[in-house]
Write an enzyme that holds these catalytic residues in place. Structure first.
Site: not given
Length: 844
Positions: A129, A263, A265-266, A299, A302, A321
């Protein structure tokens, strides 16, 4: 990069098949890639994104025929064009063989370094990202181009591999290698793909059929148990709140030794900087525990807002976000009700929004961006904290039930796809109408999302009542322009009765009240605006504060606005200090805690000036009152607020050299050096206090302790302490250390940022130090890390004209400017001008 080029919308990827060949001993990887695409308009050219990738061969199979590609690379726009002799139409498979680089710049498919048992180790990890997937594989690297991913990775037999989904098969190969294949992912954007290769350890639990894992490098997995527990609790909350089950079969939280941000958020494989994930319930300080909980809950939010439903383009970054920031506090409030976390949301998140959005050169929450550099620059307090504050405002305006129903509608209608902000507002608006509310959510949202800044409401007595007028507030002045916000004005009269709710939709509003009434606007501080009271009304309100008529949150609101007006030059410093001394020194939480912080900011600003002796005495009284209330020692069952207040007041009193605090810090520091276990609530402020009162020998001692410390929390405390000394030579030495081999790239901005908070000497030293080191800093700090911007911002407290001119002349040179730091440069310059005006107006 100049102006960005967007990809063609008539060529759509729907599946990536990726086979990576990795080796921890090499800085180069190879990959065999197939992108399955649908070409809706015949074309001889297929454009995709690529950066630092060496393409060995490429061809397309279309309608059963194979066509070799001529490859053209445009480095400026990070594009690769595959050119064919025949037009490609319909379904096709683009085959690409290439090699890439495992950089050390913390983006793309990069290499992370750590130590275990005194030996240097490596792992491979990804950070894509906003637009760095193109550094790992050829792709359509825009959020709109969602596809499924079929991933396989060839690695050494003794290494573990992690991705978004569970492993499907493992096949042993020759030469001590294996190929690890993963279950196909759902449709998702390229920036959410994750690959990790290394000597990982993992612990796990389950929730509703989802396997939840906590992953670390060797020897640290026990420090992830608290994070695993937090993850399970927050996952349950979100599934219940959104009414949509987590859609993947597993969810890992992964601690990475080198990581550019907090961090990422994959989907199903969330990565963290180790300090944002690793800790223990009994050993970590209360602020660190709350920070770990906040980052994990952020996260996980997300996984729905951002991953399941993704913005169409980065102008709607706030959809990710802002929601994750707001929802993280709702999740913490539900899971840990004793934390009183929504008060912190207002006084911390809300205040960050107010402070940062008061600059003239701020930007709207929804902002046009084109290039990756521009995208990186909007990962800021406007997209996070202001957006979250606006969401809180909308929830307060329409009610929690309507707000939640609107979110569910939005997620359900757009899952596995992309959406815009307008779709969200439309969903909430639909639910508001169903509930019979006469609120136009879309117009309300537009006034806050599409306009930059926020209003200040000025109150005046009028012939027929009390006149309110809204204008844009900035630290540079009150802007008499045409901007109008839809503004809820919940207020109470003379400190009693129920609040009256009115929405202001015009520049002025007349309240038909007795002219002698004193109204407290923004009851419970739910909305984002400041208030400027006429002098007589302000003192009436303060008398009501003294009588205990207001909730402490409203007391904080009055003081917070007054402090902002003071440092911006709209209220004389003498008047502000007189009000604090007469009315505000003995208020309960959060008013006392926030006042303590404001006074310490003034102390740092006013060092070396006569008036600071008055500020010091106020700090001593305010913080001594807090210590008298909460006590010096942690008590079983006490509130987390008390623990946090104790740390702040201990730090302030200790830095001022107040005997009881200083001796306590010296005792804790001595015990730590002697190998005794000292609680972090006590140890971390003690390190700062020892540094603030220390000399060269103490500096060298702390640096030695830093180099040998194993505990992450303590090591960060020691690093921060190096920036707290009051000797200019030692601050310069600390700044040099920040660029040395002893400090990881991910931490190199910490010392400048902390040193800059001592506004009397820190920013000037940083400015002088930065000049010979700036090219090195720019080379180290890739734009996506935002570290160079943080360092520029550390000079925001410069406060005289010669330093301002020096700052401007250096950074305005073309060779010292980069597009990712341009905005923060002008914002910092505006803050410096504000400081100059403050000192000149107050004759200091």
């Amino acid at each position: 990069m100049a102006v960005g080029k967007r990809l063609d919308k008539y060529i759509l990827p729907y599946k990536y098949s990726l086979k990576f060949f990795t080796d921890l001993n090499r800085d180069v990887f190879d990959c065999e890639e197939i992108i399955s695409i649908k070409v809706n308009r015949g074309s001889r050219v297929i454009n995709a994104n690529s950066r630092d990738i060496k393409i060995k061969s490429a061809y397309v199979i279309s309608k059963g025929k194979k066509y070799r590609a001529r490859v053209k690379v445009d480095k400026r726009y990070e594009l690769v064009s595959f050119v064919f002799d025949k037009k490609v139409y319909g379904d096709a498979d683009l085959h690409i063989d290439f090699s890439g680089i495992h950089s050390d710049k913390l983006y793309g498919f990069y290499k992370s370094v750590y130590e275990k048992d005194g030996k240097k180790k490596h792992l491979l990890t990804t950070q894509f990202e906003p637009a760095d997937a193109r550094s790992a594989f050829v792709c359509f690297d825009e959020p709109l181009f969602k596809a499924v991913f079929e991933l396989s990775v060839v690695v050494d037999n003794d290494l573990a591999v992690i991705s978004n989904t569970p492993i499907s098969t493992v096949e042993r190969l020759e030469h001590n290698k294996k190929i690890v294949r993963f279950v196909k992912t759902p449709r998702m954007s390229t920036y959410l793909l994750y690959i990790g290769v290394g000597e990982f350890e993992r612990i796990s639990t389950k929730l509703d059929g989802v396997e939840i894992g906590a992953v670390t490098v060797g020897g640290k997995v026990e420090l992830s148990r608290m994070a695993l527990d937090f993850t399970k609790r927050f996952l349950k909350f979100y599934q219940d709140y959104f009414g949509i089950k987590f859609p993947l079969p597993k969810l890992d939280v992964i601690g990475i030794p080198d990581f550019s941000s907090g961090a990422m958020e994959n989907w199903g494989a969330v990565t963290f900087r180790e300090t944002e994930m690793l800790g223990t319930d009994k050993g970590s300080s209360q602020p660190v525990k709350q920070r770990i909980a906040e980052v994990i809950s952020h996260e996980l939010a997300h996984q729905w807002f951002g991953d399941l439903v993704t913005m169409e383009w980065w102008n709607d970054l706030w959809l990710n976000e802002s929601f994750a920031t707001f929802m993280s506090y709702k999740a913490m409030d539900h899971v840990f009700p004793k934390w009183n976390i929504m008060t912190r949301f207002l006084t911390y998140v809300g205040d960050i929004a107010l402070v940062n959005d008061s600059r003239t050169l701020t930007h709207p929450i929804e902002v046009k961006v084109n290039t990756p550099y521009e995208i990186s620059s909007i990962f800021d307090s406007i997209s996070y904290e202001k957006g979250a504050t606006v969401l809180h405002m909308i929830e307060s305006h329409v009610g929690k039930g309507v707000f939640r129903a609107g979110l569910h509608r939005y997620l359900s209608e757009n899952k596995y796809g992309n959406a815009t902000g307008m779709k969200l507002w439309g969903s909430i608006n639909t639910e508001a109408k169903r509930a019979g509310l006469h609120i136009d959510v879309i117009e309300f949202a537009k006034s806050w999302i599409k306009q930059k800044g926020y209003p200040i409401v000025t109150i005046r007595e009028a012939k027929d009542g009390i006149l309110l007028k809204q204008d844009r507030y900035t630290i540079s002045g009150i802007k008499r322009d045409k901007q109008i916000w839809r503004l809820p004005l919940d207020y109470i009269v003379d400190g009693k009765g129920r609040p009256t709710e009115v929405e202001m939709r015009s520049k002025e509003l007349l309240l038909r009240l007795n002219r002698d009434s004193a109204i407290k606007l923004n009851y419970n501080q739910n909305y984002m605006y400041r208030v400027r009271y006429p002098t007589g009304m302000l003192y009436k309100l303060l008398e009501y504060v003294e009588d205990g008529r207001f909730d402490p949150l409203d007391v904080w609101g009055i003081e917070n606005d007054l402090f902002a007006l003071t440092v911006s030059g709209f209220c004389p410093l003498d008047r502000y200090l007189e009000i604090v001394e007469r009315y505000l020194e003995s208020q309960p939480y959060p008013a006392n805690s926030e006042l303590s912080g404001h006074m310490f900011m003034l102390y740092n600003m006013l060092k070396g000036r006569k008036i600071n002796s008055r500020v010091i005495e106020i700090i001593k009284r305010v913080d001594t009152n807090i210590i008298d209330q909460v006590g010096w020692d942690i008590r079983d069952g006490e509130s987390p607020d008390n623990r946090i207040m104790r740390i702040g007041s201990f730090n302030h009193l200790g830095e001022l050299g107040v005997g009881g605090a200083l001796s306590r810090a010296e005792r804790a520091y001595s015990q730590y050096k002697g190998g005794k276990d000292v609680k972090h609530d006590l140890l971390l402020p003690s390190l700062s206090i020892i540094a603030a009162n220390g000399d060269k020998d103490v500096f060298n001692e702390i640096f030695g302790l830093y180099k040998n410390e194993i505990s992450l929390e303590t090591k960060y405390g020691l690093l921060g302490a190096l920036a707290r000394f009051n000797d200019e030579r030692l601050i310069r030495k600390a700044l040099d250390i920040s660029l040395s081999k002893y400090v990881k790239l991910q931490d190199m901005y910490q010392i400048p940022v902390i040193a800059g908070s001592d506004s009397a000497i820190g920013p000037k030293i940083i400015l002088d130090w930065i000049k010979p080191h700036w090219k090195e800093i720019l080379d180290k700090c890739a734009p996506s890390t935002r570290y160079a911007a943080y360092i520029i911002e550390s000079m925001s407290s410069l406060s005289n004209r010669s330093d301002r001119d020096d700052f401007y002349n250096f950074f305005s040179k073309r060779e010292n400017m980069r597009s990712d730091i341009q905005k923060v440069f002008y914002k910092t310059l505006e803050s410096i001008n504000r400081n100059i005006r403050f000192f000149e107006i107050n004759g200091l």
